[in-house]
Design an enzyme around this catalytic site. Sequence first.
Site: not given
Length: 630
Positions: A152, A298, A317, A335, A339-340, A354, A418
């Site tokens: 981004r 986003k 988030h 990041s 989390k994932t 997410d 990604r």
Amino acid sequence: MLLSTTARSMLRSAAAAGRSTAVKALVATASSSSASFSFQPYHSATTKTTTSTSQALLQSHHFQARFKSTVLETPQLEGTRDAYQVSQTLQGTDACLRAGLNTLGITNPSTLYRNLTYAELFEHEKANNEGQVANAEYGETFAVDTGKYTGRSPKDRFIVYNEGSETAENIDWNDINQPTTPEVFQELYERAVAHFNTLDKAYVFDGYCGTSPETRKKIRFVHEMAWQQHFVTNMFIRPEESGELQDFEPDFTVINCCSQVDNDWVRHNLHSETAVVFNVEEKKAVIFGTWYGGENKKGIFSLMNYWLPMKGHFPMHCSANIGKSGDTALFFGLSGTGKTTLSADPERALIGDDEHGWDDKGIFNFEGGCYAKTINLSEKTEPDIYKAITTDALLENVQLGEDGTPDYFDVSKTQNGRVSYPIFHIPNYHKPQMAGHPENIIFLSCDAFGIMPPVARLSPEQAMYHFMSGYTAKVAGTERGIKEPVATFSTCFGAAFMTLHPTRYAELLKEKMETHGTHVFLVNSGWSGGPYGEGERMSIKTTRSCIDAILNGGIHNAEFRKDPIFGFDVPVSLPGVDSGLLNPRSTWKDPAAYDAMEEKLAGMYIENFKKYEGKSAVDYTQFGPNVESD
């Protein structure tokens, strides 16, 4: 109002009982009573729902997640892929009229590809030479290069300041939510429309953000290329029936003309020739100069962070999963915190990885897919993500070998490679993507200073403090120029996407926690025994054991000690966790060095939190670290 002790005990017992049974990854033919929770590994085209004697309860997704029983007759990925069949190819001089683009001023394209099927998108991507076909291990996957923007571009994102409007009054105008004028937006909008009116064809996707029917938003994307439609098809909620496209009235429209730039950016007082500009009142956005797929995703997430709180709902988030007894957990984290990875639990079903909302009925996913980093990806470390890279996934900025094989360890292009894929590529995903109110919330931190314990229990007030702090740490290798640990504070664990002041989200979280009796824990997946470079990182086994103790309720039976500086409660012992790690000071060779580092980190917290002083009804600074404590 808090749940009663008896109710809590029943929930914990149910959770513990549910976790004692192994997960059935694939279900061919099975049935259960309507009062049992069942995993739904694949979004099969054909499902049968058992009849419940309490149909009224089943109308609410809060109860569906707990009571729905499903028979999966054909648990195959192809069933879901083939189920998405709402494609329209509109041709003729009235194509834009029939699709509703004429209301935007777009009238010239005589061929519109609307909500193409996955198979059609793949053929268009190849025919248009929009990228390469990667020979991924689990199936051919289309791969694209997004040019100089491999992430981004936050400095190029602007929101129109419409004087006297609701957004002018409520948006937290700052370096993230940068204002621009209605005149600048109108000029860019007219250029975007004019560009599409030079094209003979365009791609249109009509879908939804949010799985909850009460709060979902209808979103329209107008794109130049097939792969961009592919991206939003993966990431947003796909229409299930062609009738949903009839008289589709979008709540918001994004016109993405990424091939064009704003040559007048200096006159427009923007940051560069790239421009991502949202006009909330006009319900439109334009994108110039960046091909990065994440700008589509986003941008809409930021809008949901505005829309939902204005209705009293909480956008988050975070990732989310659900146990077999219906207990829901949320994982907040920046990041690199896990989390994932940690929300992907073989004994729990994934709701989403997410972005979620929390309304009066429970939680719900914003998205229809996942957008994962691929750096150093392997089947051993991230099996679910690795296997999800198959036909219908979409790779961005991933280097390919001469034979077309993806090389996830080659980061010469970017460390932000990604992959986007529809959520049904994850075997044990929760088909409704909605569930009840969470029993547990986990704030994930990767503490590279070696101070935080592997797990700590937070009071509601401490939870507010840590939520607004959003702490983790960057280490060498994550960004250029980083030689030692650098503390990172990202409010609400997602500062880049928060359109309102952080205290608005914190108050919503506090209200939800108090109403539903939700427990909050801080879990550190970072270092112990010293800072990065001296100590060792927590093993995944240790972190998993902490998570398991939270989710099965066992942590509530532990003895706790109060941390003298941070004030939170730390268990003295937990199954599967070295008791020494639970007292971080004892793991350091030099306890005095630990004390100095703890005081340093506490000072960083205090300095960061000064910007929130006097911003809310409650002074949360008193619930943060106290360097004057003994």
